[in-house]
Design a protein around this motif. Structure first.
Motif: not given
Ligand code: NAP
Length: 260
Positions: A122-132, A167-172, A174-180, A246-248
């Motif tokens: 939560k504290a970091t993901v929006d900045g990552m999205v902004e910086r692509h 869920g979140l990994a599929r939202k981010t 698009r902005h070149n932010v991945t979560i695995n 979104g991978q494990n």
């Protein structure tokens, strides 16, 4: 292979030893500036000094504190307010029988293995999205794929995190932010050895016997080397890994017996 992340900034939680440390080392080797955390200041200072010696071209910052507390997270984020890479990690909950666990035990496990990673995302993901650019890797456990009966607190808390991230990994992305997530099976770390020592004591057998049996049971015939784990983590953080989200990823030497 150049992973294309030289000069990026990473916050690697719980990284004075074991799997977190291996991730910090693999990222530093790629030219990433790394902020490391752990509760024990002495071991953390030693680990940070070693990475500075090995990789003088990168900045290594150390922050002593408990990442599962608001104060610990605030200190880590103050030192690394805008990471490009976030590696979520903390100690695992104790084993036991669910009949003996009360609300406090569950809250503690959820705090460490579900809510802390979510707070840091939560504290970091929006900045990552902004910086692509952003790469988030959660260190969870093979228990997410195949529950371990005595580790009910871990099974529950880590699966909660996995569900949220799915869920979140599929939202981010698009902005070149991945979560695995990386799901370790048995890796040769202090934690594995202390669990083996407790098992040996309970069974009244030498610890080497427990370790040998566990290695023999694994299809690879050995435990994982934390450096192997670090390499996989660095790959997921690479510039070219932007289509993996979104991978494990299970790393267990083939112990999970499923076809898929
Ligand atoms: P480890 O060798 O015991 O290392 C744990 C690291 O995390 C240490 O640097 C420790 O330093 C730090 N740490 C622990 N709790 C912390 C906290 N609350 N705040 C900040 N730092 C903290 O453990 P590991 O084997 O690398 O395990 C890492 C994670 O993977 C754990 O959640 C574990 O349950 C999970 N896992 C490991 C295995 C395995 O075979 N190794 C298998 C499945 C899952 P301090 O103690 O000084 O804080």
């Amino acid at each position: 292979m150049d992973l294309g992340i030289k000069g990026r900034r990473a916050l690697v939680c719980a990284s004075s030893k074991g799997l977190g440390h291996a991730c910090a080392a693999a990222l530093a080797a790629e030219g990433v500036h790394v902020t490391m955390t752990a509760r024990g200041a002495e071991a953390l200072a030693k680990a940070a000094a070693e990475l500075r010696r090995l990789y003088p071209e990168v900045e290594i910052i150390e922050v002593a504190g408990d990442i599962t507390t608001p104060e610990g997270r605030a200190a880590a984020l103050a030192a690394c307010p805008a990471p490009d890479i976030l590696i979520n990690n903390a100690g695992g909950p104790p084993p036991g029988d669910f009949r003996n666990w009360g609300r406090d035990d569950w809250i503690k496990a959820l705090d460490a293995n579900m809510l802390t990673p979510i707070e840091l995302i939560k504290a970091t993901v929006d900045g990552m999205v902004e910086r692509h650019f952003g790469r988030i890797v959660n260190i969870t456990s093979a228990a997410v794929k195949a529950p371990i009966d005595v580790l009910g607190l871990s099974n529950g808390a880590r699966t909660g995190l996995t569900g949220f991230v799915a869920g979140l990994a599929r939202k981010t992305v698009r902005h070149n932010v991945t979560i695995n997530a990386l799901l370790p099976g048995p890796f040769d770390t202090d934690r594995l050895r202390s669990v083996a020592a407790a098992q040996a004591k309970a069974a009244g057998v030498p610890v080497q016997q427990i370790l040998r049996t566990r290695m023999a049971e694994n299809p690879a015939g050995r435990f994982g080397d934390p450096a192997e784990f670090g390499q996989a983590c660095a790959f997921l953080c690479g510039a070219k890994a932007g289509y993996i989200t979104g991978q494990n990823l299970l790393m267990d030497g083939g112990a999970f017996p499923g076809t898929l």
